[in-house]
Design an enzyme around this catalytic site. Structure first.
Site, short mmCIF file in Angstrom:
data_model
loop_
_atom_site.label_atom_id
_atom_site.label_comp_id
_atom_site.label_asym_id
_atom_site.label_seq_id
_atom_site.Cartn_x
_atom_site.Cartn_y
_atom_site.Cartn_z
CB SER A 267 3.54 10.55 -2.99
OG SER A 267 2.97 10.26 -1.48
CD GLU B 265 3.28 0.53 -3.39
OE1 GLU B 265 2.76 1.44 -4.29
OE2 GLU B 265 2.71 0.15 -2.32
CD GLU C 69 -1.67 1.24 2.60
OE1 GLU C 69 -2.99 0.71 1.75
OE2 GLU C 69 -1.40 2.31 2.09
CG HIS D 191 0.00 -2.24 -0.34
ND1 HIS D 191 0.05 -1.40 0.83
CD2 HIS D 191 -0.01 -1.63 -1.41
CE1 HIS D 191 -0.13 -0.26 0.47
NE2 HIS D 191 0.28 -0.30 -1.12
N GLY E 48 1.22 7.70 0.28
CA GLY E 48 0.17 8.62 1.11
C GLY E 48 0.68 9.83 1.81
CG ASN F 268 -3.90 -0.20 -4.01
OD1 ASN F 268 -4.86 -0.68 -3.76
ND2 ASN F 268 -2.73 -0.38 -3.08
CE LYS G 238 -3.05 2.85 -1.00
NZ LYS G 238 -1.84 3.64 -0.28
P1 13P Z 1 0.14 6.67 -2.87
O1 13P Z 1 0.05 6.78 -4.23
O2 13P Z 1 -1.32 7.27 -2.42
O3 13P Z 1 0.96 7.30 -2.11
O4 13P Z 1 -0.18 5.19 -2.46
C1 13P Z 1 0.75 4.31 -2.88
C2 13P Z 1 0.35 3.02 -2.83
O5 13P Z 1 0.49 2.45 -1.62
C3 13P Z 1 -0.02 2.16 -4.05
O6 13P Z 1 -0.05 0.78 -3.59
#
Ligand code: 13P
Length: 243
Positions: free
Chosen positions: A205, A164, A96, A94, A170, A8, A10
């Site tokens: 992560s 997640e 976010e 997600h 992150g 992903n 982002k």
């Molecule tokens: P990270 O791997 O940067 O922690 O992000 C995970 C994520 O949100 C994947 O969709």
């Protein structure tokens, strides 16, 4: 069951960086892979990534879709169009998007339903916040999100779930393998349609250095990778770590 490693990206990448990363991964993956690999770039980069993965074992995914097939929804993209331009997967729900755009379980469910209708495989994300975990609400949050976000007609053949934990995204923190196994088992139990074959990804992560223990955890069938998916070598280490 085949593992799925999905990157992903982002809101990251440029024409130049996407081309370099995708071409590098396509060269490593070759024409056949023992695991499914999906790249989920920002929408404007989808045609470029699609061209660069042609003939390789890599597949294409998007990061979101609208619940409707078409219409007056400025800035949104339909699942039908994503399918039309070569996507196989779409991430929905997600954390976010749940946080930045106020997406509820009902909205996520409608998006996942649109994805299924368009012939895309939704990757439906669920996960608790740190405050919810500290209050002991993880199981209740997961139950609410799984039952509220998975649409009618979701089966283990057409849908993927990603766990997640929001506090692990992150941050460099990961859930313990015991916690991951517990939540994945709960999700599997909640999924009535063919739970045995349901692919459940862990995200939060995941990187080359921790992928092996996470991917070997009971009930983990792959990873949804954020930051590390932007690094060719680190993303490849995660793919290579699949048992
Ligand atoms: P990270 O791997 O940067 O922690 O992000 C995970 C994520 O949100 C994947 O969709």
């Amino acid at each position: 069951m085949r593992y799925l490693i999905a990157g992903n990206w982002k809101m990251n990448g440029s024409l130049a960086s996407a081309k370099a990363l995708t071409e590098g991964l396509a060269a490593k993956a070759g024409t056949a892979s023992k695991v499914d690999i999906a790249l989920c770039p920002p929408s404007p980069l989808i045609p470029l990534v699609n061209a660069a993965i042609a003939g390789s074992a890599l597949a294409l995914g998007a990061q979101d879709c609208h619940a409707n097939e078409k219409g007056a929804h400025t800035g949104d993209v339909s699942a039908l169009l994503l399918k039309d331009i070569g996507c196989r997967y779409v991430i929905v729900g997600h954390s976010e998007r749940r946080a930045d755009h106020g997406e509820t379980d009902a909205v996520v469910k409608a998006k996942a339903a649109a994805a299924l209708k368009a012939g895309l495989m939704p990757i439906v994300c669920v996960g608790e916040t740190e405050a919810q975990r500290e209050r002991g609400e993880t199981a209740a949050v997961i139950a609410r999100q799984v039952t509220g976000s998975l649409p009618e007609g979701a089966t283990s053949a057409n849908t993927v779930v990603a766990y997640e934990p929001v506090w692990a995204i992150g941050t460099g923190k990961t859930a313990t393998t015991d916690d991951i196994a517990e939540v994945h088992a709960q999700i599997r139990g909640l999924f009535k349609a063919g739970p045995d074959a349901l692919r459940i990804l862990y995200g939060g992560s995941v990187k080359g250095s921790n992928a092996q223990s996470i991917l070997a955890t009971a009930g983990v069938n792959g990873a949804l990778v954020g930051g590390a998916s932007l690094d060719l070598e680190d993303f490849w280490r995660i793919i290579a770590a699949c048992p």
